[in-house]
Design an enzyme around this catalytic site. Structure first.
Site, PDB file in Angstrom:
ATOM      1  CB  CYS A  83      -0.774  -0.192   1.284  1.00 45.79           C
ATOM      2  SG  CYS A  83      -2.330   1.072   0.644  1.00 45.79           S
ATOM      3  CG  HIS A 185      -3.035  -3.129   4.118  1.00 46.55           C
ATOM      4  ND1 HIS A 185      -1.745  -2.186   4.601  1.00 46.55           N
ATOM      5  CD2 HIS A 185      -3.659  -2.140   3.430  1.00 46.55           C
ATOM      6  CE1 HIS A 185      -2.014  -0.857   4.298  1.00 46.55           C
ATOM      7  NE2 HIS A 185      -3.112  -1.047   3.651  1.00 46.55           N
ATOM      8  CD  GLU A 187       0.631  -4.885   5.629  1.00 45.87           C
ATOM      9  OE1 GLU A 187       0.464  -5.616   4.767  1.00 45.87           O
ATOM     10  OE2 GLU A 187       0.363  -3.799   5.677  1.00 45.87           O
TER      11      GLU A 187
HETATM   12  N1  GLN Z   1      -3.527   6.306   0.872  1.00 50.76           N
HETATM   13  C1  GLN Z   1      -2.433   6.106   1.736  1.00 50.76           C
HETATM   14  C2  GLN Z   1      -1.206   6.871   1.087  1.00 50.76           C
HETATM   15  O1  GLN Z   1      -1.348   7.660   0.012  1.00 50.76           O
HETATM   16  C3  GLN Z   1      -2.025   4.631   1.518  1.00 50.76           C
HETATM   17  C4  GLN Z   1      -2.884   3.701   2.470  1.00 50.76           C
HETATM   18  C5  GLN Z   1      -2.456   2.481   3.193  1.00 50.76           C
HETATM   19  O2  GLN Z   1      -1.233   2.349   3.110  1.00 50.76           O
HETATM   20  N2  GLN Z   1      -3.415   1.961   3.654  1.00 50.76           N
HETATM   21  O3  GLN Z   1      -0.248   6.649   1.664  1.00 50.76           O
END
Ligand code: GLN
Length: 207
Positions: A83, A185, A187
């Protein structure tokens, strides 16, 4: 042949660091938090967690980690980003604030919050053939204000796409050389197959 355990660092400035350390520990990898430039030199591979990429970027620069991390990534150190971690590993961002920087390494353009700001989080079953039993047994993927890969260079392998709904076909997991990234994610779930895939890659490439 003696097998020395690989040391995998988790960038520990912000985000779900503990969750990644837990999964790595369960897989028998030596896992350490990384906060200082000297620690960047002591690891065989790096995980960049989910969190908030603008904050992570600021902290990476404030802690003098940008240059050492860029150097290790350019030198072939295996890395995995989930992410916000995917955002940090992208060479290019779509629609980001002009002052947001990344570490780079993946020849991809990533769009932040791509699924829409209304869609805070959702779960989706993904088939990832690269994973153990990945064809037969889909992965329950958790997306939280997730990015997607808007476009990718010829060296980048697609590991998973969204399979249904409005975003069907969007790329949400990629690999280029030793660098892996997912929009979601793993994790935060009990399914450790993405980490297992990454640890397997690290064991193959680290002497
Ligand atoms: N939207 C977040 C960002 O731009 C990422 C979201 C996440 O890691 N769950 O960093």
């Amino acid at each position: 042949m003696s097998e020395s355990p690989v040391r995998i660092g988790v960038l520990a400035l912000q985000g779900d660091v503990r969750e990644h350390l837990r999964v790595l520990g369960e897989l028998g990898a030596v896992a350490v938090g990384v906060r200082r430039p000297a620690e960047v030199e002591s690891i065989d591979a790096l995980i960049i967690p989910g969190g908030e990429s603008t904050t992570m970027d600021k902290l990476v620069r404030a802690f003098d980690l940008q240059e050492p991390l860029r150097k290790r990534l350019a030198g072939g150190m295996p890395a995995y980003g989930s992410c916000a971690g995917m955002i940090m590993l992208a060479d290019r961002l779509a629609d980001a604030r002009p002052d947001q920087e990344t570490l780079g390494g993946l020849d991809i353009t990533v769009r932040r919050n791509a699924f829409g700001r209304q869609v805070d989080s959702f779960e989706h079953d993904l088939h990832m053939p690269a994973l153990r039993d990945g064809v037969r047994d889909p992965l329950r993927a958790v997306f939280i204000r997730a990015p997607w890969v808007e476009d990718l260079g010829p060296q980048v392998e697609v590991l998973a796409r969204v399979e249904e709904g409005e975003a069907a076909g969007r790329v949400v997991a990629v690999r280029q050389g030793n660098i892996v990234a997912t929009s979601f994610h793993p994790e935060v779930t009990r399914d450790a197959r993405v980490h297992e895939y990454f640890v397997g890659l690290v064991r193959r490439v680290v002497p």
